[in-house]
Design a protein around this motif. Structure first.
Motif, PDB file in Angstrom:
ATOM      1  N   TRP A  95      -3.719  -0.635   6.026  1.00  0.00           N
ATOM      2  CA  TRP A  95      -2.996  -1.648   5.254  1.00  0.00           C
ATOM      3  C   TRP A  95      -3.592  -3.036   5.486  1.00  0.00           C
ATOM      4  CZ3 TRP A  95      -0.182  -5.951   6.828  1.00  0.00           C
ATOM      5  CH2 TRP A  95       0.535  -6.590   5.818  1.00  0.00           C
ATOM      6  N   SER A  96      -3.953  -3.334   6.735  1.00  0.00           N
ATOM      7  CA  SER A  96      -4.527  -4.637   7.058  1.00  0.00           C
ATOM      8  C   SER A  96      -5.847  -4.850   6.336  1.00  0.00           C
ATOM      9  CB  SER A  96      -4.744  -4.755   8.571  1.00  0.00           C
ATOM     10  OG  SER A  96      -3.511  -4.691   9.262  1.00  0.00           O
ATOM     11  N   ARG A  97      -6.652  -3.798   6.256  1.00  0.00           N
ATOM     12  CA  ARG A  97      -7.927  -3.920   5.530  1.00  0.00           C
ATOM     13  C   ARG A  97      -7.693  -4.151   4.050  1.00  0.00           C
ATOM     14  NH1 ARG A  97     -10.663   1.357   8.454  1.00  0.00           N
ATOM     15  NH2 ARG A  97     -10.863   0.418  10.558  1.00  0.00           N
TER      16      ARG A  97
ATOM     17  N   ALA B 248       0.727   6.073  12.896  1.00  0.00           N
ATOM     18  CA  ALA B 248       1.326   4.868  12.323  1.00  0.00           C
ATOM     19  C   ALA B 248       0.413   3.666  12.550  1.00  0.00           C
ATOM     20  CB  ALA B 248       2.702   4.629  12.939  1.00  0.00           C
ATOM     21  N   HIS B 249      -0.216   3.599  13.711  1.00  0.00           N
ATOM     22  CA  HIS B 249      -1.156   2.508  13.994  1.00  0.00           C
ATOM     23  C   HIS B 249      -2.346   2.591  13.049  1.00  0.00           C
ATOM     24  CE1 HIS B 249      -3.345  -0.486  16.313  1.00  0.00           C
ATOM     25  NE2 HIS B 249      -4.380   0.339  16.353  1.00  0.00           N
ATOM     26  N   TRP B 250      -2.835   3.789  12.801  1.00  0.00           N
ATOM     27  CA  TRP B 250      -3.951   3.970  11.867  1.00  0.00           C
ATOM     28  C   TRP B 250      -3.569   3.507  10.463  1.00  0.00           C
ATOM     29  CZ3 TRP B 250      -4.436   7.053   7.467  1.00  0.00           C
ATOM     30  CH2 TRP B 250      -5.733   7.208   6.961  1.00  0.00           C
TER      31      TRP B 250
ATOM     32  N   MET C 141       0.837  -1.193   0.000  1.00  0.00           N
ATOM     33  CA  MET C 141       0.000   0.000   0.000  1.00  0.00           C
ATOM     34  C   MET C 141       0.872   1.244   0.000  1.00  0.00           C
ATOM     35  SD  MET C 141      -2.963   1.209   2.710  1.00  0.00           S
ATOM     36  CE  MET C 141      -1.804   1.805   3.942  1.00  0.00           C
ATOM     37  N   HIS C 142       0.480   2.212  -0.828  1.00  0.00           N
ATOM     38  CA  HIS C 142       1.219   3.467  -0.934  1.00  0.00           C
ATOM     39  C   HIS C 142       0.576   4.509  -0.012  1.00  0.00           C
ATOM     40  CE1 HIS C 142       3.484   6.348  -3.872  1.00  0.00           C
ATOM     41  NE2 HIS C 142       3.768   6.572  -2.612  1.00  0.00           N
ATOM     42  N   VAL C 143       1.393   5.080   0.883  1.00  0.00           N
ATOM     43  CA  VAL C 143       0.936   6.082   1.841  1.00  0.00           C
ATOM     44  C   VAL C 143       1.502   7.441   1.458  1.00  0.00           C
ATOM     45  CG1 VAL C 143       0.882   6.760   4.269  1.00  0.00           C
ATOM     46  CG2 VAL C 143       0.937   4.329   3.655  1.00  0.00           C
ATOM     47  N   LEU C 144       0.655   8.460   1.436  1.00  0.00           N
ATOM     48  CA  LEU C 144       1.109   9.825   1.199  1.00  0.00           C
ATOM     49  C   LEU C 144       0.992  10.614   2.490  1.00  0.00           C
ATOM     50  CD1 LEU C 144       2.031  12.177  -0.594  1.00  0.00           C
ATOM     51  CD2 LEU C 144      -0.382  12.597  -1.143  1.00  0.00           C
ATOM     52  N   ILE C 145       2.115  11.198   2.916  1.00  0.00           N
ATOM     53  CA  ILE C 145       2.142  12.077   4.082  1.00  0.00           C
ATOM     54  C   ILE C 145       2.313  13.511   3.594  1.00  0.00           C
ATOM     55  CG2 ILE C 145       3.327  12.682   6.230  1.00  0.00           C
ATOM     56  CD1 ILE C 145       4.397   9.811   6.307  1.00  0.00           C
ATOM     57  N   LEU C 146       1.357  14.360   3.908  1.00  0.00           N
ATOM     58  CA  LEU C 146       1.524  15.788   3.655  1.00  0.00           C
ATOM     59  C   LEU C 146       2.292  16.326   4.850  1.00  0.00           C
ATOM     60  CD1 LEU C 146      -2.099  16.606   2.424  1.00  0.00           C
ATOM     61  CD2 LEU C 146      -0.090  16.004   1.047  1.00  0.00           C
TER      62      LEU C 146
END
Length: 250
Positions: A245-247, A238-240, A1-6
């Motif tokens: 990702w788990s879903r 990070a937990h969120w 999964m690709h995560v974008l952090i602003l």
């Protein structure tokens, strides 16, 4: 999964550190580019704005972003609005990461303002020598106060209209209490102006002002867009992300 952090904040950088290298995650941090030499987080980094809500929506879809974390500065209201609208349109889960704001303690003489313009209107009745710590943007609100003297502290040189009687101090936190005490004393400051940025890096000026019995004008934060969940710590964010990702993986 690709995560974008602003990103652009200490919390955003810490979140990138927590997520970097985790199996199954790719992390990109986006920085606005307003600071000349930003502290870069690990992982992929992009610098510069997206060009509005529609462009950000397209970017989320093209890069198949699975989770979006708004870890921008508490006063980056425009970017937060764009993020909320783009995430809703692209159907990407969104979380806001915001450090808690400051609260006055015993002995504080705080004067709240809803904007820089309101802060400027309060100053003539509070002091003559101003320590202005709202950053290099938005100094135009104080430009008409010709009877006051300003010490303007910012990371990069200010741009645009600014107070006529001003000295610029280029510096980056974290700041120490002893250093802030000396700064107030050396420049004979009698009033401090700050945004409610929160965090420990720049909080010593508030303690120094309290000790010296100085009034502090505090510009309130703009509200987050309605319906956006918020967490105060990078660890919780990070937990969120892990939950998202788990879903997806499931």
């Amino acid at each position: 999964m690709h995560v974008l952090i602003l990103g652009g904040t200490t919390e955003g950088r810490r979140l990138a550190e927590l997520l970097h290298g985790r199996p199954g995650l790719a992390v990109t941090t986006s920085l606005a580019g307003r600071v000349a030499s930003p502290r870069l987080p690990p992982g992929e980094v992009r610098v510069g704005g997206f060009g509005g809500t529609e462009a950000l929506t397209a970017w989320l879809r093209e890069r198949r972003i699975g989770a979006l974390v708004d870890a921008t500065h508490p006063f980056a209201a425009t970017m937060s609005r764009h993020a909320a609208r783009a995430a809703a349109t692209a159907e990407v889960p969104l979380l806001a990461l915001r450090r808690p704001g400051w609260t006055p303690g015993e002995g504080d003489d705080w004067h709240e303002a809803g904007s820089s313009e309101e802060a400027a209107a309060l100053l003539p009745a509070l002091g003559r020598r101003v320590f202005l710590t709202t950053g290099r943007m938005g100094l135009a609100a104080f430009a008409g106060l010709d009877d006051l003297w300003f010490l303007v502290r910012s990371v990069d040189p200010p741009e645009g209209p600014r107070p006529a009687r001003a000295q610029t101090l280029l510096d980056r936190g974290p700041f120490t209490l002893d250093g802030e005490r000396e700064l107030l004393r050396r420049h004979r400051i009698d009033v401090v102006v700050t945004k409610d940025s929160g965090g420990a890096a720049t909080a010593p000026k508030l303690t120094a002002a309290r000790e010296a019995g100085l009034p502090v004008v505090v510009v309130r934060r703009p509200p987050l867009p309605a319906g956006v969940p918020v967490t105060p710590t990078p660890e919780a964010a990070a937990h969120w992300v892990t939950e998202q990702w788990s879903r997806t993986a499931g």
